[in-house]
Design a protein around this motif. Sequence first.
Motif, PDB file in Angstrom:
ATOM      1  N   ALA A 135       0.828  -1.205   0.000  1.00  0.00           N
ATOM      2  CA  ALA A 135       0.000   0.000   0.000  1.00  0.00           C
ATOM      3  C   ALA A 135       0.864   1.256   0.000  1.00  0.00           C
ATOM      4  N   LEU A 136       1.944   1.244   0.761  1.00  0.00           N
ATOM      5  CA  LEU A 136       2.833   2.407   0.813  1.00  0.00           C
ATOM      6  C   LEU A 136       3.518   2.635  -0.526  1.00  0.00           C
ATOM      7  N   LEU A 137       3.941   1.556  -1.173  1.00  0.00           N
ATOM      8  CA  LEU A 137       4.604   1.694  -2.468  1.00  0.00           C
ATOM      9  C   LEU A 137       3.656   2.211  -3.538  1.00  0.00           C
ATOM     10  N   LEU A 138       2.448   1.662  -3.575  1.00  0.00           N
ATOM     11  CA  LEU A 138       1.520   2.012  -4.651  1.00  0.00           C
ATOM     12  C   LEU A 138       0.755   3.300  -4.397  1.00  0.00           C
ATOM     13  N   THR A 139       0.759   3.783  -3.159  1.00  0.00           N
ATOM     14  CA  THR A 139       0.119   5.078  -2.868  1.00  0.00           C
ATOM     15  C   THR A 139       1.152   6.176  -2.654  1.00  0.00           C
ATOM     16  N   ALA A 140       2.430   5.873  -2.899  1.00  0.00           N
ATOM     17  CA  ALA A 140       3.516   6.849  -2.770  1.00  0.00           C
ATOM     18  C   ALA A 140       3.603   7.443  -1.370  1.00  0.00           C
ATOM     19  N   GLY A 141       3.205   6.667  -0.375  1.00  0.00           N
ATOM     20  CA  GLY A 141       3.319   7.134   0.997  1.00  0.00           C
ATOM     21  C   GLY A 141       2.389   8.277   1.347  1.00  0.00           C
ATOM     22  N   ARG A 142       1.271   8.401   0.640  1.00  0.00           N
ATOM     23  CA  ARG A 142       0.305   9.460   0.948  1.00  0.00           C
ATOM     24  C   ARG A 142      -0.686   8.941   1.984  1.00  0.00           C
ATOM     25  N   ALA A 143      -0.909   9.736   3.028  1.00  0.00           N
ATOM     26  CA  ALA A 143      -1.716   9.278   4.161  1.00  0.00           C
ATOM     27  C   ALA A 143      -3.156   8.989   3.762  1.00  0.00           C
ATOM     28  N   GLY A 144      -3.762   9.842   2.923  1.00  0.00           N
ATOM     29  CA  GLY A 144      -5.155   9.659   2.535  1.00  0.00           C
ATOM     30  C   GLY A 144      -5.403   8.356   1.798  1.00  0.00           C
ATOM     31  N   PRO A 145      -4.691   8.119   0.681  1.00  0.00           N
ATOM     32  CA  PRO A 145      -4.862   6.840  -0.011  1.00  0.00           C
ATOM     33  C   PRO A 145      -4.491   5.631   0.845  1.00  0.00           C
ATOM     34  N   LEU A 146      -3.498   5.786   1.721  1.00  0.00           N
ATOM     35  CA  LEU A 146      -3.137   4.679   2.606  1.00  0.00           C
ATOM     36  C   LEU A 146      -4.297   4.338   3.533  1.00  0.00           C
ATOM     37  N   LEU A 147      -4.917   5.352   4.110  1.00  0.00           N
ATOM     38  CA  LEU A 147      -6.070   5.123   4.968  1.00  0.00           C
ATOM     39  C   LEU A 147      -7.199   4.433   4.209  1.00  0.00           C
ATOM     40  N   LEU A 148      -7.426   4.865   2.983  1.00  0.00           N
ATOM     41  CA  LEU A 148      -8.492   4.274   2.179  1.00  0.00           C
ATOM     42  C   LEU A 148      -8.200   2.804   1.883  1.00  0.00           C
ATOM     43  N   ALA A 149      -6.944   2.482   1.563  1.00  0.00           N
ATOM     44  CA  ALA A 149      -6.577   1.098   1.278  1.00  0.00           C
ATOM     45  C   ALA A 149      -6.747   0.218   2.512  1.00  0.00           C
ATOM     46  N   LEU A 150      -6.324   0.713   3.675  1.00  0.00           N
ATOM     47  CA  LEU A 150      -6.452  -0.072   4.900  1.00  0.00           C
ATOM     48  C   LEU A 150      -7.918  -0.232   5.294  1.00  0.00           C
ATOM     49  N   ALA A 151      -8.708   0.825   5.099  1.00  0.00           N
ATOM     50  CA  ALA A 151     -10.139   0.729   5.396  1.00  0.00           C
ATOM     51  C   ALA A 151     -10.814  -0.271   4.466  1.00  0.00           C
ATOM     52  N   CYS A 152     -10.380  -0.312   3.209  1.00  0.00           N
ATOM     53  CA  CYS A 152     -10.925  -1.279   2.259  1.00  0.00           C
ATOM     54  C   CYS A 152     -10.633  -2.697   2.718  1.00  0.00           C
ATOM     55  N   TYR A 153      -9.415  -2.929   3.163  1.00  0.00           N
ATOM     56  CA  TYR A 153      -9.051  -4.269   3.659  1.00  0.00           C
ATOM     57  C   TYR A 153      -9.898  -4.640   4.869  1.00  0.00           C
ATOM     58  N   ALA A 154      -9.992  -3.710   5.829  1.00  0.00           N
ATOM     59  CA  ALA A 154     -10.738  -4.002   7.059  1.00  0.00           C
ATOM     60  C   ALA A 154     -12.211  -4.250   6.761  1.00  0.00           C
ATOM     61  N   TYR A 155     -12.795  -3.455   5.870  1.00  0.00           N
ATOM     62  CA  TYR A 155     -14.224  -3.615   5.579  1.00  0.00           C
ATOM     63  C   TYR A 155     -14.506  -4.937   4.866  1.00  0.00           C
ATOM     64  N   THR A 156     -13.701  -5.258   3.851  1.00  0.00           N
ATOM     65  CA  THR A 156     -13.954  -6.494   3.122  1.00  0.00           C
ATOM     66  C   THR A 156     -13.708  -7.719   4.007  1.00  0.00           C
ATOM     67  N   GLN A 157     -12.755  -7.611   4.933  1.00  0.00           N
ATOM     68  CA  GLN A 157     -12.538  -8.721   5.862  1.00  0.00           C
ATOM     69  C   GLN A 157     -13.739  -8.890   6.785  1.00  0.00           C
TER      70      GLN A 157
END
Length: 314
Positions: free
Chosen positions: A238-260
């Motif tokens: 997530a850090l590599l593909l979002t270039a270390g941007r906090a907003g997209p990182l949060l969205l990616a982690l929230a996506c993982y948590a929600y789908t789980q």
Amino acid sequence: MNLALLISPEVLAAVVRSLAPLLLLGAGGLICHRAGVFNVALEGLLLLGCFTAVAASAYTGSAFLGAVTAAVAGAAAAAGFAFGTVTRYGHPLILGSAVNLLIAGLTTFALEALFGVRGTYQSPDLARLPHWFSGAAGIPGIGPALAALTPLGLLALAAVPVTHLVLHRTIAGTRLRGVGDHAEAARSLGVRPDRYRFAALVLSGILGGLAGAELSLGAVALFTENMSAGRGWIIVLALLLTAGRAGPLLLALACYAYTQALGFRLQTVGLPMQVSDAAPYLATLVLMVWFGARRPRAQNQAERKRFSFGHRGG
């Protein structure tokens, strides 16, 4: 399908439980990323935090001491990794993978040596992290989610936003980002890149240990072999593909948590377990690839040059 099943209070509570350790670990990874450190040891740091938290809780009867022990163990492991990569200029991908494998083997060995079990350790006497808002469970809508929060869960909710503010609104954060963007320019201004990178790794170890304590002593009170289950690798990608941007990182982690959380919920209506297990990784990977594809090619090339892979130039 009933829409209430997709956004029910129970699903929201499960999202909170799943997201808390990801946010703590993600904050540590974000700090390393902005310092120009390729920290692939996040998976091992999380697993080490899970085991040491449970072990300390079992022997002391205190979840607080379990969390403190996990943070100390994570810091020690990260310091060893930092010594190899930052001080001795070792290849971070090789050393990070070695740390992950070493911790996986050590926790499996220690589980049998300390508790005489293999696979999973669980005890009714194992101290869990407190849930300060358990009385709010009856509140319609958000009540179960509030009840799911632990002290580390509250810390996790603030971890990534606070990290973003520190990186962009403080002198130390600006210097750390300068180290990650251009180490030689930072050195010419009197900043020591090695010190900032070492500190970033140790801090990621502390946060990784706390993430492990939240995972093993928060919603449950147990340890299972390979309990980290790829969460550290998800954050690295997530850090590599979002270039270390906090907003997209949060969205990616929230996506993982929600789908789980949703996958576990849908198992009750007949969804195969294999599908629910794979869904979080697949959904998060698709989202992260989308983020990466939207970035200009020049930005992708610059991102690949951010990290030091064992040379003395950084």
